[in-house]
Enzyme design. Structure first.
Site, mmCIF file in Angstrom:
data_model
loop_
_atom_site.group_PDB
_atom_site.id
_atom_site.type_symbol
_atom_site.label_atom_id
_atom_site.label_comp_id
_atom_site.label_asym_id
_atom_site.label_seq_id
_atom_site.Cartn_x
_atom_site.Cartn_y
_atom_site.Cartn_z
ATOM 1 N N MET A 1 0.836 -1.179 0.000
ATOM 2 C CA MET A 1 0.000 0.000 0.000
ATOM 3 C C MET A 1 0.880 1.242 0.000
ATOM 4 O O MET A 1 1.779 1.362 0.833
ATOM 5 C CB MET A 1 -0.917 -0.005 1.222
ATOM 6 C CG MET A 1 -1.899 1.142 1.252
ATOM 7 S SD MET A 1 -3.123 1.031 -0.065
ATOM 8 C CE MET A 1 -4.121 -0.341 0.477
ATOM 9 N N GLY A 222 8.120 4.056 -14.008
ATOM 10 C CA GLY A 222 8.993 2.931 -14.323
ATOM 11 C C GLY A 222 8.254 1.607 -14.301
ATOM 12 O O GLY A 222 8.507 0.725 -15.124
ATOM 13 N N ASP A 223 7.333 1.461 -13.355
ATOM 14 C CA ASP A 223 6.545 0.225 -13.295
ATOM 15 C C ASP A 223 5.641 0.092 -14.519
ATOM 16 O O ASP A 223 5.461 -1.009 -15.058
ATOM 17 C CB ASP A 223 5.698 0.209 -12.024
ATOM 18 C CG ASP A 223 6.543 0.111 -10.768
ATOM 19 O OD1 ASP A 223 7.673 -0.398 -10.856
ATOM 20 O OD2 ASP A 223 6.075 0.557 -9.705
#
Length: 277
Positions: A1, A222-223
């Site tokens: 989270m 980036g993810d």
């Protein structure tokens, strides 16, 4: 989270500041990358762990709502769900990750779900779970001729076996300086795909530019790139087209706050990539 705080400046040691905004949103590099690939149309399975807590319930529900197969996720009775403290300042971020249940994603745990890996066209991993698990996974994929992408974040020195078994390694510029050495560059330099932020991405002797957009929050860019790269390569796109489209996908992610909020659909990427004018 992800627990995200927006601030005009970062506090000094011992100083308390008033932030300008605060929110919580599902995150984690692996989960972000899975959501990015799924939103593009990928058939995505996730292997990992959450805590038996309210965060874990919400994280699982979020993955399922985004079309991710959660059959490889279990709840830990001894560790809390992983969380990240994200400080936003002037559209840039500083992040502290507390892995929690992610540390229980051992090689034995991953091996229990080897059937998921064997059914995959491509496997993507990052370093928010134990390095020994990543080493096992990369070796398994190498043995079964499954392309393996490693996003080396958070950055740390990489064992030679992991370098050898990775099809592509995708650091950003800062991560690249931490993991690259003359010997690594000599033997494995051609596997590196280095993201350059607004300047695009570098692979071997080419640089692929990125769409120029107004950045609101770089968290998750980036993810998004890594999830998109995995999707496009698994779908049969050649590397240059995959890099171009993955850059385009990442350009959406920076236009909204939160890691997953701006992750685009396949159609959105197509329209921006090929109808930019």
């Amino acid at each position: 989270m992800d627990v995200v705080t927006d601030t005009e400046r970062l506090p000094s040691q011992g100083e308390t500041l008033l932030g300008t905004d605060y929110f919580m949103t599902p995150g984690g590099k692996g989960a972000n990358q899975a959501v990015a690939a799924s939103r593009l149309g990928g058939d995505v399975s996730f292997i990992g762990k959450v805590g038996n807590d309210v965060f874990g319930d919400r994280l699982m529900t979020n993955l399922q709502q985004n079309g991710v197969n959660t059959g490889g996720i279990e709840s830990s009775e001894t560790f809390s769900s992983g969380m990240a403290n994200v400080l936003l300042k002037n559209r840039d971020n500083r992040i502290i990750v507390v892995p929690g249940a992610n540390n229980q994603v051992t090689a034995d745990y991953a091996e229990h779900y080897r059937h998921i890996l064997k059914e995959s066209d491509i496997v993507l991993a990052q370093l928010e779970i134990p390095l020994s698990t990543i080493e096992w996974c990369a070796a398994f994929c190498h043995e079964h001729d499954i392309p393996f992408i490693l996003n080396p974040a958070p950055a740390q020195p990489l064992p030679e076996t992991l370098l050898k078994h990775s099809t592509y390694i995708t650091p950003n510029e800062e991560e690249y300086t931490k993991i690259n050495t003359p010997s690594v560059e000599k033997d494995y330099g051609e596997t590196f795909i280095t993201t350059l932020g607004a300047r695009g991405v570098r692979y071997r002797n080419i640089t692929v530019s990125a769409p120029q957009v107004k950045a609101i929050d770089t968290t998750g860019a980036g993810d998004t790139f890594n999830g998109a790269l995995s999707y496009y390569l698994a779908a049969g796109y050649n590397i240059e087209n995959a890099l171009y489209l993955s850059n385009t996908a990442a350009s959406f992610a920076v236009e909204q706050s939160g890691a997953q909020a701006g992750m685009p659909s396949f159609q959105q990427v197509q329209e921006r990539a090929y109808h930019a004018d």
